[in-house]
Each structure stands twice: as C-alpha cells, then as structure tokens.
Design a protein around this motif. Structure first.
Motif, PDB file in Angstrom:
ATOM      1  N   GLN A  24       6.154  66.609  -3.314  1.00 50.63           N
ATOM      2  CA  GLN A  24       4.854  66.637  -2.789  1.00 50.63           C
ATOM      3  C   GLN A  24       3.754  67.596  -3.296  1.00 50.63           C
ATOM      4  O   GLN A  24       4.234  68.538  -3.701  1.00 50.63           O
ATOM      5  CB  GLN A  24       4.587  66.716  -1.247  1.00 50.63           C
ATOM      6  N   PHE A  25       2.428  67.232  -3.533  1.00 57.25           N
ATOM      7  CA  PHE A  25       1.404  68.172  -4.024  1.00 57.25           C
ATOM      8  C   PHE A  25       0.361  67.768  -3.629  1.00 57.25           C
ATOM      9  O   PHE A  25      -0.323  66.785  -4.305  1.00 57.25           O
ATOM     10  CB  PHE A  25       1.523  68.447  -5.538  1.00 57.25           C
ATOM     11  N   ALA A  26      -0.160  68.144  -2.560  1.00 56.78           N
ATOM     12  CA  ALA A  26      -1.703  67.606  -1.998  1.00 56.78           C
ATOM     13  C   ALA A  26      -2.456  69.015  -1.910  1.00 56.78           C
ATOM     14  O   ALA A  26      -2.195  70.031  -1.689  1.00 56.78           O
ATOM     15  CB  ALA A  26      -1.607  67.191  -0.594  1.00 56.78           C
ATOM     16  N   LEU A  27      -3.700  68.769  -2.268  1.00 57.51           N
ATOM     17  CA  LEU A  27      -4.855  69.647  -2.489  1.00 57.51           C
ATOM     18  C   LEU A  27      -6.149  69.253  -1.442  1.00 57.51           C
ATOM     19  O   LEU A  27      -6.405  68.549  -1.351  1.00 57.51           O
ATOM     20  CB  LEU A  27      -5.195  69.733  -3.971  1.00 57.51           C
ATOM     21  N   PRO A  28      -6.568  70.363  -0.850  1.00 56.18           N
ATOM     22  CA  PRO A  28      -7.782  70.323  -0.028  1.00 56.18           C
ATOM     23  C   PRO A  28      -9.084  69.905  -1.012  1.00 56.18           C
ATOM     24  O   PRO A  28      -8.849  70.145  -2.081  1.00 56.18           O
ATOM     25  CB  PRO A  28      -7.794  71.680   0.668  1.00 56.18           C
ATOM     26  N   VAL A  54       2.921  74.066 -12.784  1.00 52.88           N
ATOM     27  CA  VAL A  54       1.529  73.549 -12.487  1.00 52.88           C
ATOM     28  C   VAL A  54       0.532  74.259 -13.581  1.00 52.88           C
ATOM     29  O   VAL A  54       0.717  75.377 -13.851  1.00 52.88           O
ATOM     30  CB  VAL A  54       1.194  74.048 -10.993  1.00 52.88           C
ATOM     31  N   THR A  55      -0.310  73.480 -14.190  1.00 53.36           N
ATOM     32  CA  THR A  55      -1.607  73.977 -14.787  1.00 53.36           C
ATOM     33  C   THR A  55      -2.614  73.523 -14.281  1.00 53.36           C
ATOM     34  O   THR A  55      -2.844  72.179 -14.162  1.00 53.36           O
ATOM     35  CB  THR A  55      -1.516  73.427 -16.127  1.00 53.36           C
ATOM     36  N   TYR A  93     -11.663  69.461 -10.580  1.00 51.85           N
ATOM     37  CA  TYR A  93     -10.301  70.132 -10.867  1.00 51.85           C
ATOM     38  C   TYR A  93      -9.513  68.965 -11.854  1.00 51.85           C
ATOM     39  O   TYR A  93      -9.597  67.625 -11.493  1.00 51.85           O
ATOM     40  CB  TYR A  93      -9.593  70.818  -9.884  1.00 51.85           C
ATOM     41  N   GLU A  94      -8.485  69.420 -12.505  1.00 47.87           N
ATOM     42  CA  GLU A  94      -7.336  68.904 -13.240  1.00 47.87           C
ATOM     43  C   GLU A  94      -6.105  69.630 -13.232  1.00 47.87           C
ATOM     44  O   GLU A  94      -6.155  70.771 -13.417  1.00 47.87           O
ATOM     45  CB  GLU A  94      -7.614  68.294 -14.736  1.00 47.87           C
ATOM     46  N   ALA A  95      -5.215  68.874 -12.307  1.00 46.85           N
ATOM     47  CA  ALA A  95      -3.910  69.590 -12.060  1.00 46.85           C
ATOM     48  C   ALA A  95      -2.753  68.796 -12.890  1.00 46.85           C
ATOM     49  O   ALA A  95      -2.926  67.581 -12.582  1.00 46.85           O
ATOM     50  CB  ALA A  95      -3.596  69.948 -11.031  1.00 46.85           C
ATOM     51  N   SER A  96      -1.939  69.558 -13.778  1.00 47.21           N
ATOM     52  CA  SER A  96      -0.821  68.999 -14.383  1.00 47.21           C
ATOM     53  C   SER A  96       0.345  69.511 -13.512  1.00 47.21           C
ATOM     54  O   SER A  96       0.525  70.733 -13.765  1.00 47.21           O
ATOM     55  CB  SER A  96      -0.910  69.285 -15.951  1.00 47.21           C
ATOM     56  N   VAL A  97       1.244  68.670 -13.043  1.00 46.45           N
ATOM     57  CA  VAL A  97       2.115  69.054 -12.214  1.00 46.45           C
ATOM     58  C   VAL A  97       3.623  68.370 -12.504  1.00 46.45           C
ATOM     59  O   VAL A  97       3.720  67.232 -12.653  1.00 46.45           O
ATOM     60  CB  VAL A  97       1.940  68.487 -10.575  1.00 46.45           C
ATOM     61  N   THR A  98       4.377  69.296 -12.882  1.00 44.37           N
ATOM     62  CA  THR A  98       5.785  68.768 -13.136  1.00 44.37           C
ATOM     63  C   THR A  98       6.840  68.997 -11.939  1.00 44.37           C
ATOM     64  O   THR A  98       6.902  70.245 -11.613  1.00 44.37           O
ATOM     65  CB  THR A  98       6.557  69.353 -14.258  1.00 44.37           C
ATOM     66  N   PRO A 108       4.860  64.890 -16.546  1.00 43.82           N
ATOM     67  CA  PRO A 108       3.786  65.558 -15.267  1.00 43.82           C
ATOM     68  C   PRO A 108       3.136  64.664 -14.818  1.00 43.82           C
ATOM     69  O   PRO A 108       2.777  63.670 -15.514  1.00 43.82           O
ATOM     70  CB  PRO A 108       2.918  66.455 -16.313  1.00 43.82           C
ATOM     71  N   LEU A 109       2.724  64.946 -13.458  1.00 41.16           N
ATOM     72  CA  LEU A 109       1.506  63.933 -12.653  1.00 41.16           C
ATOM     73  C   LEU A 109       0.212  64.814 -12.878  1.00 41.16           C
ATOM     74  O   LEU A 109       0.260  65.819 -12.846  1.00 41.16           O
ATOM     75  CB  LEU A 109       1.993  64.326 -11.304  1.00 41.16           C
ATOM     76  N   ILE A 110      -0.548  63.869 -13.435  1.00 43.10           N
ATOM     77  CA  ILE A 110      -2.043  64.478 -13.536  1.00 43.10           C
ATOM     78  C   ILE A 110      -2.820  64.166 -12.555  1.00 43.10           C
ATOM     79  O   ILE A 110      -3.077  62.919 -11.917  1.00 43.10           O
ATOM     80  CB  ILE A 110      -2.782  63.893 -14.862  1.00 43.10           C
ATOM     81  N   LEU A 111      -3.393  65.215 -11.628  1.00 41.97           N
ATOM     82  CA  LEU A 111      -4.259  64.794 -10.420  1.00 41.97           C
ATOM     83  C   LEU A 111      -5.618  65.241 -10.884  1.00 41.97           C
ATOM     84  O   LEU A 111      -5.824  66.367 -11.464  1.00 41.97           O
ATOM     85  CB  LEU A 111      -3.760  65.942  -9.308  1.00 41.97           C
ATOM     86  N   LYS A 112      -6.623  64.627 -10.503  1.00 39.29           N
ATOM     87  CA  LYS A 112      -7.858  65.008 -10.739  1.00 39.29           C
ATOM     88  C   LYS A 112      -8.721  64.771  -9.415  1.00 39.29           C
ATOM     89  O   LYS A 112      -8.618  63.722  -8.694  1.00 39.29           O
ATOM     90  CB  LYS A 112      -8.596  63.841 -11.787  1.00 39.29           C
ATOM     91  N   GLY A 113      -9.782  65.681  -9.021  1.00 36.96           N
ATOM     92  CA  GLY A 113     -10.490  65.512  -7.979  1.00 36.96           C
ATOM     93  C   GLY A 113     -11.510  66.626  -7.993  1.00 36.96           C
ATOM     94  O   GLY A 113     -12.025  66.927  -8.940  1.00 36.96           O
TER      95      GLY A 113
END
Length: 119
Positions: A24-28, A54-55, A93-98, A108-113
């Motif tokens: 899990q990787f959740a961001l506010p 994480v990047t 933001y953009e987060a690349s999470v492995t 990697p999972l790419i999250l954008k928000g």
C-alpha cells in the motif's frame, strides 16, 4: 492448500504456500508546513508497507520541478530543492514506487496527483 480447476478437480494438498504481499502507498492531498507541529510535512498516509524504492517529484502549475526525493517517507517540508519556501497553492506530483514482491523484477507503480500546500 489445494487448488480446484474449472472442471472441479482438486489438486493434491501442498505444504508450500507462497503468497505475495499486500502493498500500500497512499498519499494525502493537503498539508500545512506552517511550523505549528501539525501536518507540517507531506508524507504517506499510515505506514507504507513492502516498499523497496520511491522516486517522488513535485511540480508547480507551470510544470517546473520544485522538489525531488528518494526518501521512502518523502518528508517534504514545503521547501523547494533550493531551500526556499514554496508558495501556497496547488502542486502536482509523480511518484514511482517499487514494492517488494515474489515476482522479480517488480514493475514500478506510477502514481500521479495533486497537493494543496497551505500556509
């Protein structure tokens, strides 16, 4: 543990169980780096689990990168990479999470928000 195929045939019991994790990787989306000791840093909600890398990059509304980190906890204090206070407003933001996984190499999972920085 056993498996059942689509015809209802059950396999022999296995004593080896291999189960992948539940990452899990959740961001506010809002934080207030105003020095009051409450919500002063932008970091993942709860405790991120099974994270390898994480990047994390933050961009202003014009697409200019203002912050970047590889810290698993992010810990953005509202300052730019140059050490200046970022202006109040909306950032992207953009987060690349492995994640740790039984499947190698993990993709990697790419999250954008977006993040609202309030002062």
């Amino acid at each position: 543990m056993t498996a059942v195929n689509r015809y209802g045939n059950e396999s022999a019991p296995s004593n080896l169980v291999c189960k992948d994790n539940c990452p899990q990787f959740a961001l506010p989306n809002v934080f207030t780096p105003n020095g009051d000791g409450k919500n002063d840093t932008f970091k993942p909600l709860n405790c991120p689990t099974f994270i390898e890398t994480v990047t994390f990059r933050v961009y202003n509304r014009w697409g200019v990168k203002v912050f970047e980190t590889t810290d698993l906890d992010i810990n953005w204090n509202g300052k730019t990479t140059g050490g200046q206070d970022a202006a109040a407003g909306q950032y992207y933001y953009e987060a690349s999470v492995t994640f740790e996984s039984v499947v190698r190499p993990g993709q990697p999972l790419i999250l954008k928000g977006w993040i609202q920085l309030l002062r």
